[in-house]
Scaffold this motif. Structure first.
Motif, PDB file in Angstrom:
ATOM      1  N   ALA A  83      34.340   8.296  42.021  1.00 16.82           N
ATOM      2  CA  ALA A  83      35.623   8.416  41.323  1.00 16.82           C
ATOM      3  C   ALA A  83      35.587   9.418  40.173  1.00 16.82           C
ATOM      4  N   ARG A  84      34.444  10.099  39.980  1.00 17.16           N
ATOM      5  CA  ARG A  84      34.376  11.205  39.017  1.00 17.16           C
ATOM      6  C   ARG A  84      34.121  12.508  39.793  1.00 17.16           C
ATOM      7  N   PRO A  85      35.111  12.989  40.512  1.00 23.22           N
ATOM      8  CA  PRO A  85      34.900  14.136  41.400  1.00 23.22           C
ATOM      9  C   PRO A  85      34.752  15.473  40.691  1.00 23.22           C
ATOM     10  N   LEU A  86      35.043  15.547  39.395  1.00 20.10           N
ATOM     11  CA  LEU A  86      34.949  16.827  38.694  1.00 20.10           C
ATOM     12  C   LEU A  86      33.629  17.022  37.960  1.00 20.10           C
ATOM     13  N   ALA A  87      32.700  16.094  38.118  1.00 16.54           N
ATOM     14  CA  ALA A  87      31.371  16.301  37.531  1.00 16.54           C
ATOM     15  C   ALA A  87      30.756  17.556  38.151  1.00 16.54           C
ATOM     16  N   SER A  88      30.225  18.438  37.313  1.00 17.57           N
ATOM     17  CA  SER A  88      29.692  19.706  37.816  1.00 17.57           C
ATOM     18  C   SER A  88      28.235  19.572  38.241  1.00 17.57           C
ATOM     19  N   THR A 135      29.452   6.491  21.823  1.00 12.69           N
ATOM     20  CA  THR A 135      29.511   7.518  22.857  1.00 12.69           C
ATOM     21  C   THR A 135      30.119   6.918  24.114  1.00 12.69           C
ATOM     22  N   ALA A 136      31.053   7.617  24.717  1.00  9.29           N
ATOM     23  CA  ALA A 136      31.628   7.193  25.994  1.00  9.29           C
ATOM     24  C   ALA A 136      30.773   7.776  27.110  1.00  9.29           C
ATOM     25  N   VAL A 137      30.189   6.910  27.913  1.00  7.53           N
ATOM     26  CA  VAL A 137      29.205   7.330  28.902  1.00  7.53           C
ATOM     27  C   VAL A 137      29.857   7.606  30.256  1.00  7.53           C
ATOM     28  N   GLN A 138      29.340   8.607  30.936  1.00  7.41           N
ATOM     29  CA  GLN A 138      29.848   9.028  32.235  1.00  7.41           C
ATOM     30  C   GLN A 138      28.749   8.884  33.301  1.00  7.41           C
ATOM     31  N   THR A 139      29.045   9.320  34.495  1.00  7.28           N
ATOM     32  CA  THR A 139      28.044   9.580  35.524  1.00  7.28           C
ATOM     33  C   THR A 139      28.202  11.045  35.918  1.00  7.28           C
ATOM     34  N   PRO A 140      27.168  11.649  36.498  1.00  6.06           N
ATOM     35  CA  PRO A 140      25.951  11.083  37.073  1.00  6.06           C
ATOM     36  C   PRO A 140      24.954  10.624  36.011  1.00  6.06           C
ATOM     37  N   GLN A 141      24.192   9.584  36.362  1.00  9.65           N
ATOM     38  CA  GLN A 141      23.099   9.111  35.535  1.00  9.65           C
ATOM     39  C   GLN A 141      21.809   9.288  36.325  1.00  9.65           C
ATOM     40  N   ALA A 142      20.792   9.831  35.681  1.00 11.74           N
ATOM     41  CA  ALA A 142      19.526  10.111  36.351  1.00 11.74           C
ATOM     42  C   ALA A 142      18.445   9.152  35.848  1.00 11.74           C
ATOM     43  N   PHE A 143      17.591   8.714  36.760  1.00 10.89           N
ATOM     44  CA  PHE A 143      16.545   7.759  36.413  1.00 10.89           C
ATOM     45  C   PHE A 143      15.245   8.080  37.134  1.00 10.89           C
ATOM     46  N   GLU A 178      30.891  16.035  29.960  1.00 13.93           N
ATOM     47  CA  GLU A 178      31.941  17.034  30.175  1.00 13.93           C
ATOM     48  C   GLU A 178      33.304  16.367  29.976  1.00 13.93           C
ATOM     49  N   SER A 179      34.132  16.970  29.139  1.00 15.12           N
ATOM     50  CA  SER A 179      35.447  16.392  28.871  1.00 15.12           C
ATOM     51  C   SER A 179      36.312  16.351  30.124  1.00 15.12           C
ATOM     52  N   THR A 180      36.007  17.211  31.075  1.00 13.99           N
ATOM     53  CA  THR A 180      36.777  17.255  32.319  1.00 13.99           C
ATOM     54  C   THR A 180      36.265  16.263  33.361  1.00 13.99           C
ATOM     55  N   ASN A 181      35.177  15.574  33.052  1.00 16.20           N
ATOM     56  CA  ASN A 181      34.577  14.633  34.005  1.00 16.20           C
ATOM     57  C   ASN A 181      35.316  13.305  33.939  1.00 16.20           C
ATOM     58  N   ARG A 182      36.569  13.348  34.254  1.00 17.64           N
ATOM     59  CA  ARG A 182      37.451  12.181  34.110  1.00 17.64           C
ATOM     60  C   ARG A 182      37.330  11.255  35.320  1.00 17.64           C
ATOM     61  N   LYS A 183      37.268   9.974  35.055  1.00 17.83           N
ATOM     62  CA  LYS A 183      37.171   8.992  36.138  1.00 17.83           C
ATOM     63  C   LYS A 183      38.560   8.650  36.650  1.00 17.83           C
ATOM     64  N   VAL A 184      38.723   8.652  37.956  1.00 16.51           N
ATOM     65  CA  VAL A 184      39.997   8.281  38.563  1.00 16.51           C
ATOM     66  C   VAL A 184      40.055   6.757  38.633  1.00 16.51           C
ATOM     67  N   THR A 185      40.797   6.178  37.713  1.00 14.27           N
ATOM     68  CA  THR A 185      40.957   4.730  37.644  1.00 14.27           C
ATOM     69  C   THR A 185      42.392   4.329  37.946  1.00 14.27           C
ATOM     70  N   HIS A 186      43.351   5.115  37.450  1.00 15.51           N
ATOM     71  CA  HIS A 186      44.768   4.838  37.643  1.00 15.51           C
ATOM     72  C   HIS A 186      45.431   6.063  38.282  1.00 15.51           C
ATOM     73  N   PRO A 187      46.635   5.910  38.850  1.00 14.07           N
ATOM     74  CA  PRO A 187      47.311   7.038  39.490  1.00 14.07           C
ATOM     75  C   PRO A 187      47.489   8.252  38.583  1.00 14.07           C
ATOM     76  N   ASP A 188      47.672   8.044  37.273  1.00 14.42           N
ATOM     77  CA  ASP A 188      47.845   9.204  36.405  1.00 14.42           C
ATOM     78  C   ASP A 188      46.541  10.001  36.276  1.00 14.42           C
ATOM     79  N   ASP A 189      45.398   9.328  36.440  1.00 19.05           N
ATOM     80  CA  ASP A 189      44.124  10.053  36.455  1.00 19.05           C
ATOM     81  C   ASP A 189      44.042  10.954  37.682  1.00 19.05           C
TER      82      ASP A 189
END
Length: 208
Positions: A83-88, A135-143, A178-189
Motif C-alpha cells: 500500500a506504499r507504491p511510491l517508495a523509491s 518520527t512517523a515510520v514508513q516501509t520498506p524496513q530492512a532487517f 520520503e514525504s511522497t511515500n504515502r500509504k494508501v489507507t483511504h480513497p483520498d490517499d
C-alpha cells in the motif's frame, strides 16, 4: 506485503489501478529492482490467482507466512507494504545500507509535524510528548534475517516488524524517509497517489 483486506479502504486497495499498473504490481516491481527475489503475500482467496503466498488474519501472521518462503541462506530481508507504491528504489537501498555492524534493522521515517496528544479511554489528555523526539515510520524496513526470524519466533503481533525486533532486544535505526511515500489507507490517499503519478511523481511513471 499485500495481505490486507482493505477494511478501512472499503475494498482490497492493493488491486486498485495507479497509472498503467495496479498498486501491488508497482510495489512488486520496485522491490524487484533492488533484491534477489520478492515474496508477495495476499489474502488467502487471492493467492492462487496472484501466484503469491496466502496471508494470515493479522499483519504479523502474513509476514510469517512470507518469511517461510524466503530461502534460509538470505542475509537481509526487507518488509514492504504494497500500500506504499511510491517508495523509491533509493529508499530500499538506504535502509539496506544502514544495516552496518551492530544494527539489526533500519526503517525510514519522517518528522512528525503535528502536535501529538496521548489520551486515555475517556478521551482525556494524559501527556503531550515532545514533537522533536517523534518520527512517523514508513516501509520498506530492512532487517538482518536472523534478527527478523527470531523476533517472529514466538508468534507475537505488532503494528510493524521493527517493533518486534526492538522488543526482542535488537537495535533498529531510522533513516530519512520520503514525504511522497504515502500509504494508501483511504480513497483520498489513492487519489493523491494517482495525481502524483500523472504529474510525473515518484518513480516518474512506469517507464520501460
Amino acid at each position: 506485503m499485500g495481505g490486507g483486506s482493505g477494511r478501512r479502504f472499503g475494498r482490497p486497495k492493493q488491486y486498485e489501478m495507479i497509472g498503467d499498473e495496479r498498486i501491488i504490481d508497482r510495489s512488486r516491481r520496485i522491490s524487484a529492482e533492488v533484491s534477489d527475489g520478492v515474496v508477495v503475500v495476499v489474502p488467502p482467496d487471492d493467492a492462487q490467482s496472484e501466484g503469491a503466498v496466502a496471508g494470515g488474519s493479522t499483519r504479523s501472521e502474513s509476514v510469517r507466512a512470507g518469511l517461510a518462503e524466503v530461502p534460509a541462506e538470505c542475509d537481509v530481508i526487507c518488509i514492504h507494504d504494497a500500500a506504499r507504491p511510491l517508495a523509491s528504489a533509493d529508499l530500499f537501498r538506504a535502509v539496506i545500507d544502514a544495516l552496518r555492524p551492530g544494527v539489526d534493522g533500519a526503517v525510514p521515517g519522517v518528522p512528525v509535524t503535528d502536535t501529538i496528544k496521548i489520551v486515555d479511554a475517556a478521551g482525556g489528555v494524559v501527556n503531550t510528548p515532545d514533537r522533536s523526539t517523534l518520527t512517523a515510520v514508513q516501509t520498506p524496513q530492512a532487517f538482518r534475517a536472523a534478527a527478523l526470524r527470531a523476533a517472529h519466533a514466538d508468534a507475537t503481533d505488532g503494528t510493524d516488524d521493527a517493533s518486534l525486533v526492538e522488543a526482542a532486544g535488537g537495535r533498529v535505526v531510522v533513516v530519512a524517509g520520503e514525504s511522497t511515500n504515502r500509504k494508501v489507507t483511504h480513497p483520498d490517499d489513492l487519489a493523491w497517489v494517482r495525481s502524483a503519478i500523472m504529474a510525473g511523481g515518484p518513480d516518474r511513471g512506469h517507464e520501460e
